[in-house]
Design an enzyme around this catalytic site. Structure first.
Site, mmCIF file in Angstrom:
data_model
loop_
_atom_site.group_PDB
_atom_site.id
_atom_site.type_symbol
_atom_site.label_atom_id
_atom_site.label_comp_id
_atom_site.label_asym_id
_atom_site.label_seq_id
_atom_site.Cartn_x
_atom_site.Cartn_y
_atom_site.Cartn_z
ATOM 1 N N GLY A 153 -17.365 -18.159 0.529
ATOM 2 C CA GLY A 153 -17.459 -17.451 1.264
ATOM 3 C C GLY A 153 -17.386 -17.803 2.885
ATOM 4 N N GLY A 154 -17.817 -18.255 3.216
ATOM 5 C CA GLY A 154 -17.656 -19.140 4.945
ATOM 6 C C GLY A 154 -18.276 -20.574 4.303
ATOM 7 C CG MET A 155 -17.470 -24.652 6.116
ATOM 8 S SD MET A 155 -18.704 -25.276 5.141
ATOM 9 C CE MET A 155 -19.729 -26.175 6.303
ATOM 10 C CD GLU A 156 -22.347 -24.602 7.578
ATOM 11 O OE1 GLU A 156 -21.665 -23.599 7.016
ATOM 12 O OE2 GLU A 156 -23.406 -25.251 7.303
ATOM 13 C CG ASN A 157 -16.111 -26.103 9.160
ATOM 14 O OD1 ASN A 157 -16.500 -27.376 8.267
ATOM 15 N ND2 ASN A 157 -14.688 -25.812 8.543
ATOM 16 C CG HIS A 209 -24.528 -17.297 5.891
ATOM 17 N ND1 HIS A 209 -26.179 -16.807 5.555
ATOM 18 C CD2 HIS A 209 -24.154 -18.396 5.861
ATOM 19 C CE1 HIS A 209 -25.704 -17.761 5.277
ATOM 20 N NE2 HIS A 209 -24.705 -18.495 4.957
ATOM 21 C CD GLU A 210 -20.697 -18.997 6.454
ATOM 22 O OE1 GLU A 210 -21.096 -20.609 7.014
ATOM 23 O OE2 GLU A 210 -20.872 -18.857 5.074
ATOM 24 C CG HIS A 270 -24.858 -22.348 9.198
ATOM 25 N ND1 HIS A 270 -26.203 -22.937 8.329
ATOM 26 C CD2 HIS A 270 -24.431 -21.464 7.995
ATOM 27 C CE1 HIS A 270 -25.590 -22.545 7.131
ATOM 28 N NE2 HIS A 270 -25.042 -22.100 7.078
ATOM 29 C CD GLU A 282 -26.465 -22.521 2.986
ATOM 30 O OE1 GLU A 282 -26.259 -21.749 4.071
ATOM 31 O OE2 GLU A 282 -25.178 -23.527 3.351
ATOM 32 C CG ASP A 333 -21.081 -28.693 -4.925
ATOM 33 O OD1 ASP A 333 -21.382 -28.500 -3.735
ATOM 34 O OD2 ASP A 333 -20.221 -28.224 -5.374
ATOM 35 C CE1 TYR A 339 -26.518 -20.619 -0.614
ATOM 36 C CE2 TYR A 339 -26.384 -19.827 1.667
ATOM 37 C CZ TYR A 339 -25.826 -21.175 0.707
ATOM 38 O OH TYR A 339 -24.932 -21.841 1.153
ATOM 39 N NE ARG A 377 -17.251 -14.810 -1.805
ATOM 40 C CZ ARG A 377 -17.959 -14.304 -0.740
ATOM 41 N NH1 ARG A 377 -16.683 -12.672 -0.044
ATOM 42 N NH2 ARG A 377 -18.582 -14.194 -0.936
ATOM 43 C CE LYS A 407 -20.953 -13.395 -3.674
ATOM 44 N NZ LYS A 407 -21.059 -13.152 -2.444
HETATM 45 N N1 BES Z 1 -22.245 -24.301 4.607
HETATM 46 C C1 BES Z 1 -22.629 -22.794 3.237
HETATM 47 C C2 BES Z 1 -21.139 -23.362 2.193
HETATM 48 C C3 BES Z 1 -21.640 -24.460 1.757
HETATM 49 C C4 BES Z 1 -22.655 -24.971 1.128
HETATM 50 C C5 BES Z 1 -20.201 -25.154 1.079
HETATM 51 C C6 BES Z 1 -23.072 -26.248 -0.046
HETATM 52 C C7 BES Z 1 -19.999 -26.484 0.247
HETATM 53 C C8 BES Z 1 -21.647 -27.005 -0.139
HETATM 54 C C9 BES Z 1 -22.522 -21.778 4.013
HETATM 55 O O1 BES Z 1 -22.231 -21.087 5.031
HETATM 56 C C10 BES Z 1 -22.375 -20.501 3.598
HETATM 57 O O2 BES Z 1 -23.424 -20.759 2.462
HETATM 58 N N2 BES Z 1 -21.647 -19.453 2.445
HETATM 59 C C11 BES Z 1 -20.972 -18.347 1.688
HETATM 60 C C12 BES Z 1 -21.997 -17.108 2.693
HETATM 61 C C13 BES Z 1 -23.195 -16.766 2.511
HETATM 62 C C14 BES Z 1 -22.565 -15.712 3.264
HETATM 63 C C15 BES Z 1 -24.210 -16.913 1.949
HETATM 64 C C16 BES Z 1 -20.681 -18.504 -0.019
HETATM 65 O O3 BES Z 1 -19.739 -18.734 0.681
HETATM 66 O O4 BES Z 1 -21.024 -17.242 -0.589
HETATM 67 ZN ZN ZN Z 2 -24.685 -20.801 4.497
#
Ligand code: BES
Ligand code: ZN
Length: 602
Positions: A268-272, A295-296, A299, A318, A373, A381, A555, A557
């Site tokens: 969904g997102g990555m907090e670069n 969320h991002e 971070h 998280e 992973d 979370y 995606r 998820k």
């Molecule tokens: N940092 C994560 C994404 C991540 C975690 C990538 C572990 C690789 C390994 C990111 O902040 C995240 O949690 N994204 C969620 C969205 C969020 C709103 C819960 C996602 O991608 O679903």
């Molecule tokens: Zn996150």
């Protein structure tokens, strides 16, 4: 088993002896060969007490090492003899052992990446919104940075970096760093990150990109045809930053921009840092999915400023971030919306708990010998966030906020373990109020499976009405077209669909579809859930939409639950295989890995 909570079982590096401090990248992007080529010049520090002949050991996965040179005090680089490439296991990958002569303070690795590098996704023009230019992006978290840069790929090792990126004519490079002026050549982009970050936050994207400002320190990058829609969606970003700063201290990264990626982005997102990477599936057109931005952004405090030292401490990243995300949503959109997100989150946590083995239901999860992973579940979370919510309840918001503010300030730009956090908690919060502390069972929260510690169930009045509507329809009391759904938000729709019985006759699904046009919904969250229900109940009118969805959105998820549901029947398995055969080239290596595993029954 664990002797030192700081040891990172997912890295082969030797930061306790020789620790990387800065990486200077000089890379050319070759879309034809799907490879990055160039050098990584590495500055490091010899730790006191380490043997004088300690080598520099880096993680390197699938990299072709062409030459390693070393220099001393800015002197002439000389080829290093005796460099060893040590093969590793499939998860960690290999390592590079560079002997260090006395006085050497810079090691330069000339290398190429593999076309199958786990961090890189190379997109043909046909996979982009514009359709005319190729696109490349990186995803380094959790342990993929080593597939495109040789470094000590552990979140416990913080580095600064600089980069010079050469791209094909007409394309733009962006990195999660400051942009530097680059001497007039439009195919060369320069960047610098001068705050120490963990390697999993190094990020690059290259494509046909346009920029729209959102505010004085915020903006959005996207393909030109997407950027206006994105700017509309993210209009509240500045308000979110201001809300977070008010509670948890200054935003310490300068600019905050977003990059909208093509739909194959696996997350969904990555907090670069300075540049959140986001899926286009949050561009719902009504700002209903912007909790992901909260969320991002969160971070930038929990994760990027105070970082999990190892992947078993992932919940520190998280869980804290989901907690802060909800606080931002509450401040910017009101308490009801925050409660709604909490109810939905808890529901997802319970779904995960129902399918996870006990050892994966603990916050302080043991990931030794496994892919990090596997710790990426709602336990980190939502159970993490629930724990913090109970701390807030026990000590009161004022005192808990003060604790968090102090926590971010004291640990800013540090990587910490679960043990460090618990020590802090006891010394700085529990000690101030033993009665409140007595309400919190730390062992139950942190080391036990499931939801053993007491907590207050989140509730929302609006969702109670939604549940009533679901019950009225399920029991046959109210036909679909008479339900009062007019004002429902995305989240209310999601809750409604989840509140329906798992098994429904196809004509009942047809009734819902006719009344609410669910198969035709553009909102990716609603579509994904509806398609899951369609698969579970054999509702065939959604077949074409299902195929279109699975072949156009990458995606993870969304993909995993749908494929998981499909393969439960022989007919579904055949369809899953047929669709996947077409979709696979479009998915990111990270999504491919997960779907492969699922279809292989692992
Ligand atoms: N940092 C994560 C994404 C991540 C975690 C990538 C572990 C690789 C390994 C990111 O902040 C995240 O949690 N994204 C969620 C969205 C969020 C709103 C819960 C996602 O991608 O679903
Ligand atoms: Zn996150």
């Amino acid at each position: 088993m664990e002797t030192d909570g700081r040891r990172d079982s997912h890295s082969s590096g030797n930061p306790d002896q020789v620790r990387v401090r800065h990486v200077d990248l000089d890379l050319a992007i070759d879309f034809g060969r799907k490879e990055l080529r160039g050098t990584a010049a590495i500055r490091f520090e010899r730790r006191t007490g380490s043997p004088p002949d300690a080598p520099l050991v880096l993680d390197a996965k699938g990299l072709t090492i062409e030459e390693v040179t070393a220099s001393t005090g800015g002197g002439k680089p000389a080829r290093v003899e005796g460099v060893e490439e040590i093969p590793g296991d499939p998860i960690r990958g290999g390592s590079l052992r560079v002997p260090l002569a006395a006085g050497v303070d810079l090691v330069s690795v000339r290398y190429r990446t593999s076309p199958s590098a786990g961090a890189l996704q190379w997109l043909d023009p046909s996979r982009t919104a514009g359709g005319r230019h190729p696109f490349l992006f990186t995803q380094s978290e959790a342990i993929q940075a080593r597939t495109w840069i040789p470094l000590q790929d552990s979140p416990g090792v913080r580095i600064t970096y600089s980069a010079r990126i050469r791209v094909p004519e007409g394309l733009t490079a962006v990195m999660a760093a400051d942009r530097k002026p680059s001497g007039g050549d439009p195919t060369v982009f320069e960047f610098a990150m001068d705050r120490p970050i963990p390697s999993y936050l190094i990020a690059l994207a290259v494509g046909d990109l346009a920029f729209r400002p959102l505010g004085p320190r915020t903006g959005v990058w996207a393909e030109p045809s997407v950027v206006e829609k994105a700017a509309f969606e993210f209009a509240d970003t500045e308000a979110m930053i201001a809300a977070t700063e008010r509670r948890f201290g200054p935003y310490r990264w300068g600019r905050y921009d977003l990059l909208v990626l093509p739909p194959s982005f696996p997350f969904g997102g990555m907090e670069n840092p300075k540049l959140t990477f986001a899926t286009p599936t949050i561009l719902a057109g009504d700002r209903s999915l912007v909790a992901l931005v909260a969320h991002e952004l969160a971070h930038s405090w929990s994760g990027n400023l105070v970082t999990n030292a190892t992947w078993r401490d992932f919940w520190l990243n998280e869980g804290f971030t989901v907690y802060i995300e909800r606080r931002i949503v509450e401040d910017v959109y009101g308490v009801e919306r925050a409660k709604i997100e909490a109810v939905l989150g808890l529901r997802e946590l319970r779904d995960d708990l129902a399918r996870l083995p006990e050892r994966d239901q603990v916050l302080h999860i043991d990931l030794d010998g496994r892919d990090p992973d596997e710790g990426m579940t709602q336990v980190a979370y939502e159970k993490g966030a629930l724990f913090l919510t109970e701390l807030e309840r026990a000590f009161g918001r004022t005192r808990f906020d003060a604790f968090l503010l102090d926590y971010f300030n004291r640990h800013a730009f540090q990587s910490i373990t679960t043990g460090d956090f618990l020590a802090d908690l006891k010394a700085r919060l529990f000690a101030t109020d033993p009665d409140a502390a007595a309400k919190i069972d730390l062992a139950a929260w942190v080391e036990s499976p499931g939801l053993k510690a007491p907590f207050v169930e989140p509730t929302s009045d609006r969702l109670v009405l939604v549940e009533k509507a679901a019950a009225d329809w399920s029991t046959g009391r109210t036909p679909a077209d008479r339900l009062a759904t007019g004002e429902w938000s995305t989240q209310e729709w999601l809750h409604f669909l989840r509140a329906l019985p798992e098994k429904l006759p196809v004509d009942r699904l047809g009734e819902l579809d006719t009344a609410f046009g669910l198969t035709g919904r553009e909102n990716a969250e609603i579509a994904a859930l509806w398609l899951l229900m369609a698969v579970r109940n054999g509702y065939r009118p959604a077949d074409a939409r299902l195929e279109a969805f699975l072949t156009s959105i990458g995606r993870r998820k969304f993909l995993i639950p749908i494929y998981r549901e499909l393969i439960r029947t022989p007919d579904g398995l055949a369809r899953a295989r047929a669709i996947y055969a077409r979709a696979r080239p479009f998915y990111h290596p990270i999504a491919v890995e997960s779907v492969d595993r699922l279809l292989a029954g692992r």
